[in-house]
Design a protein around this motif. Structure first.
Motif, short mmCIF file in Angstrom:
data_model
loop_
_atom_site.label_atom_id
_atom_site.label_comp_id
_atom_site.label_asym_id
_atom_site.label_seq_id
_atom_site.Cartn_x
_atom_site.Cartn_y
_atom_site.Cartn_z
N LEU A 146 0.81 -1.22 0.00
CA LEU A 146 0.00 0.00 0.00
C LEU A 146 0.85 1.27 0.00
O LEU A 146 0.35 2.36 -0.25
CB LEU A 146 -0.91 0.02 1.22
N TYR A 147 2.13 1.14 0.32
CA TYR A 147 3.02 2.30 0.39
C TYR A 147 4.19 2.08 -0.55
O TYR A 147 4.67 0.96 -0.71
CB TYR A 147 3.51 2.52 1.82
N GLY A 148 4.71 3.12 -1.12
CA GLY A 148 5.80 2.99 -2.07
C GLY A 148 7.10 3.54 -1.54
O GLY A 148 7.52 3.25 -0.43
N SER A 149 7.74 4.37 -2.35
CA SER A 149 9.03 4.94 -1.99
C SER A 149 8.94 5.66 -0.65
O SER A 149 7.95 6.33 -0.34
CB SER A 149 9.49 5.92 -3.07
N ASN A 150 9.98 5.52 0.13
CA ASN A 150 10.17 6.12 1.46
C ASN A 150 9.67 5.23 2.59
O ASN A 150 10.08 5.43 3.73
CB ASN A 150 9.53 7.51 1.60
N ALA A 151 8.80 4.25 2.32
CA ALA A 151 8.35 3.36 3.39
C ALA A 151 9.32 2.18 3.49
O ALA A 151 8.91 1.02 3.45
CB ALA A 151 6.93 2.88 3.14
N LEU A 152 10.61 2.49 3.61
CA LEU A 152 11.64 1.47 3.56
C LEU A 152 11.78 0.75 4.90
O LEU A 152 11.81 -0.47 4.97
CB LEU A 152 12.98 2.10 3.15
N HIS A 153 11.87 1.52 5.98
CA HIS A 153 11.96 0.94 7.32
C HIS A 153 10.63 0.98 8.05
O HIS A 153 10.51 0.37 9.11
CB HIS A 153 13.02 1.69 8.14
N GLY A 154 9.65 1.67 7.52
CA GLY A 154 8.36 1.70 8.19
C GLY A 154 7.56 2.95 7.87
O GLY A 154 7.97 3.81 7.07
N VAL A 155 6.40 3.04 8.51
CA VAL A 155 5.46 4.14 8.31
C VAL A 155 5.00 4.64 9.67
O VAL A 155 4.65 3.85 10.55
CB VAL A 155 4.22 3.68 7.50
N ILE A 156 5.01 5.96 9.86
CA ILE A 156 4.42 6.60 11.05
C ILE A 156 3.21 7.39 10.58
O ILE A 156 3.34 8.31 9.79
CB ILE A 156 5.43 7.52 11.75
N ASN A 157 2.03 7.00 11.06
CA ASN A 157 0.79 7.63 10.63
C ASN A 157 0.09 8.27 11.83
O ASN A 157 -0.32 7.56 12.76
CB ASN A 157 -0.12 6.58 9.99
#
Length: 692
Positions: A146-157
């Motif tokens: 669901l996430y592309g570039s930049n979500a390499l180590h994770g996502v903070i939402n």
């Protein structure tokens, strides 16, 4: 082998603890709904990946004046607080620094990335509405399809409160060193239509000399519901005016209270403004007698920032801005009771620009004075387009086993225009001494980066409240514009590749009463990491390894006592030498192996919460050679939330109860030696909320 053995022992111990507790624990249905792991509302228990969160009640107890105070409670997350609203992040990684390091972690508000791919900022979470968040969710490891570039180590939402149906709320906080904050929430929920507002205004005088922040944030939300269509719209705004305090220098200088309070850079500042607008349309229908959920979210951003680069010789002024539009979409098709397909297309177009201007001549050595002249140093524009398509197929093999497979294809194109003379000259075209100027401006060019990222997982429901999962997947990030076009020395073209990571993990989660907990063991191999080598060239030549264990738990001891916490053991290592640096096998700098936190909650009466919080940061190396070292620290806080009446709530907190002298961040440079952002001494915060 040592880490593998530790992983297995942790798994066996965790299983033994679970078996002992679950045998006497009723399987109550405790369900948390998440939107970060799926475009559509789904139970957090079912996510075949590591998802952690802080809910509204936890955030109220933390009452953070900085997002770092909340995020450090999540296993695997290490955020080092800078000055003012600045910070440096880490998720299953060392703490990231550098121009493009912000691309390692994707940050979002209400599911919308705060910055466009290629134009991130390492401090960008200060734009999110954390002051009025209903929860903060952290997805760890390479972002799902669901996430592309930049979500390499994770996502903070950061998920903001929906004020529409809530009570009107007034709040005020007063703290040490001249800290004040006021908040307002107003809602007007009608039958089909509703509108609401969250507002926060902060004025912080600051602990250190000649520092402080003034910040305003607000979020306006509109909602329309009908039988066939739901529409939600949000407008977020943030304005930051910060007087910045720089690093203090000298071995263990953070232990000297006078030096810790000083500000070597009273001239430093940061001004940033951001506006985001989004509209989410969603509904349900049928396609060939198959149920379909659909969702379309167009959005727009407008951001600009000006700050003095006080950490560079000559202290140039940077001004950057970006304006763009985007679209997120998803469709969930139930093919049969055992098969479900989710697919979508995401697109984004952004116009970004950056200038760097130095007003005064550089002071220092003859080399610095000759190679860093005053005047315009960079002036460029980048038009970027991102197009992505993804799918995720879920197959219920049995009532207990589930297989998920998906992939994301993404293309990022940059159209770069240099608005100055190309090369490493002065802005007048005159050459610099000592072989040329420090800053090099590449000629106008186009770049494109393509990537396909697959992900697969297998889940097993051990009970209605527990899940085992195993997953393997890839993540990536494209080079950021500053890595491609903000060059130095002899480099005229940065021939960079996508940074790629392959991650495998095994996890377990159990949600019930009186205990809920999660366990994850991961191993990530990362390739083409972008570094600046000893010739000051940006290159894709760093390979690293990241592996570790994370455990988090919450246990209700009785009707009056509750304990929770998180424990992380991680090893982050260089896998190859870099130029003249012989560092293969070394720990990465600013990568503590152990992180821990624990909270003891006492509820003597139903309306009163008193919490003791402990945060531990292990020692870590400050340099790739593993020669300089910071010994780590323990910090304790105590806080209280008291619902005095149905309408009045009082809060109080004492941070750093034992007045420990510690460093929020430690690192080193060849010019300064060890340098630090000092931790605040003991400080207090009191607040009041009135709802009606």
């Amino acid at each position: 082998m040592e880490l593998l053995s530790l992983k297995l022992r942790a798994l066996f111990v965790a299983m033994a603890v679970f078996n002992a507790v679950a045998a006497q624990t009723p399987l109550d249905d405790i369900e948390r709904i998440s939107t970060t792991a799926s475009r559509f509302d789904s139970p957090a228990l079912a996510a075949p990946l590591t998802l952690s969160w802080l809910d509204e009640q936890q955030l109220q107890r933390v009452n953070p004046v900085h997002i770092q105070q909340a995020l450090v409670r999540i296993a695997g997350v290490n955020v080092q607080r800078g000055n003012g609203q600045e910070y440096l992040p880490s998720i299953r990684s060392p703490v990231f620094t550098g121009a493009g390091a912000c691309g390692e972690i994707l940050t979002a508000e209400d599911g919308i990335p705060l910055r466009a791919a290629g134009f991130c900022n390492i401090n960008e979470l200060f734009e999110a509405g954390t002051e009025y968040a209903s929860s903060v969710e952290v997805l760890k490891g390479p972002g799902s399809v669901l996430y592309g570039s930049n979500a390499l180590h994770g996502v903070i939402n950061v998920i903001t409160q929906d004020p529409i149906d809530a009570q009107t709320l007034l709040s005020a906080d007063w703290g040490s060193f001249g800290y004040t904050r006021a908040g307002l929430r107003v809602g007007n929920g009608l039958s089909q239509h509703g509108v609401g507002l969250n507002l926060s205004v902060t004025d912080d005088g600051g602990y250190r000399d000649e520092e402080g922040i003034k910040q305003t944030k607000f979020h306006v939300r509109y909602r329309y519901d009908s039988t066939d269509l739901a529409l939600t719209a949000g407008l977020s705004f943030s304005d930051l005016d910060q007087e910045t305090a720089g690093y203090i220098v000298g071995p263990d200088s953070y232990q000297d209270s006078e030096i810790a309070q000083s500000n070597p850079n009273p001239e430093a500042f940061r001004k940033a403004r951001a506006t985001r607008l989004w509209v989410k349309l969603e509904g349900q229908t049928e396609l060939a007698n198959h149920p379909v959920k659909w969702q379309v979210t167009p959005y727009a951003r407008d951001q600009d920032m000006t700050f003095l680069m006080h950490f560079l010789p000559g202290q140039p002024l940077e001004q950057n801005s970006q304006q763009g539009i985007g679209l997120k979409s998803a469709l969930e098709l139930t093919l049969s009771p055992a098969h479900r397909l989710t697919a979508g297309i995401d697109a984004e177009a952004t116009d970004g620009s950056l200038t760097q201007f130095q007003e005064s001549p550089t002071q220092g050595s003859a080399f610095l004075m000759a190679t860093i002249p005053s005047g315009q140093q960079y002036d460029y524009q980048v038009d970027a387009q991102v197009l992505s398509a993804f799918f995720q197929w879920q197959w219920d093999l049995t009532t207990q086993w589930q297989f998920t497979f998906g992939a994301r294809a993404e293309s990022i194109a940059y159209d770069y225009t240099n608005n100055m003379l190309s090369g490493r000259t002065r802005d007048t075209g005159e050459p610099c001494g000592f072989g040329g100027c420090r800053y090099s401006r590449p000629a106008s060019r186009d770049d494109r980066f393509n990537q396909v990222s697959p992900q697969a997982s297998l889940s097993y429901y051990a009970s209605e409240n527990s899940l085992w999962y195993a997953s393997v997947g890839q993540g990536f990030r494209a080079p950021q514009a500053t890595e491609l076009y903000r060059l130095q020395r002899d480099q005229v073209v940065a021939d960079l590749d996508n940074v790629e990571a392959t991650n495998a993990e095994i996890g377990y989660r159990f949600f019930s009463e009186p205990i809920s907990w999660q366990l994850a063991v991961y191993h990530m191999e990362k390739r083409n990491g972008i570094i600046r080598d000893t010739d000051f060239f940006n290159r894709s030549e760093s390979d690293t390894r990241h592996q570790g264990i994370e455990i988090s738990a919450n246990y209700t001891l009785s009707s009056h006592w509750q304990v929770s916490g998180a424990l992380t053991y991680g090893r982050h290592q260089y896998q190859n030498d870099q130029g003249d640096l012989v560092i293969a096998g070394n720990d990465m700098d600013t990568a503590p192996r152990r992180l821990a936190n624990a909270q003891l909650l006492w509820q003597p009466i139903e309306s009163l919460d008193v919490e003791l919080n402990w945060v531990y940061t292990d020692g870590y190396f400050l340099d790739p050679e593993n020669e300089e070292y910071y010994a780590g620290h323990n910090v304790f806080d105590v806080g209280m939330v008291w619902a005095v009446t149905q309408n009045v709530t009082l809060t109080a907190k004492i941070a750093n109860v034992f007045d420990r002298e510690y460093a929020e961040r430690a690192d080193t440079t060849s010019f300064t030696g060890p340098r630090y952002f000092p931790g605040k001494p003991r400080s207090g915060l009191v607040g009041v909320e009135y709802s009606f």
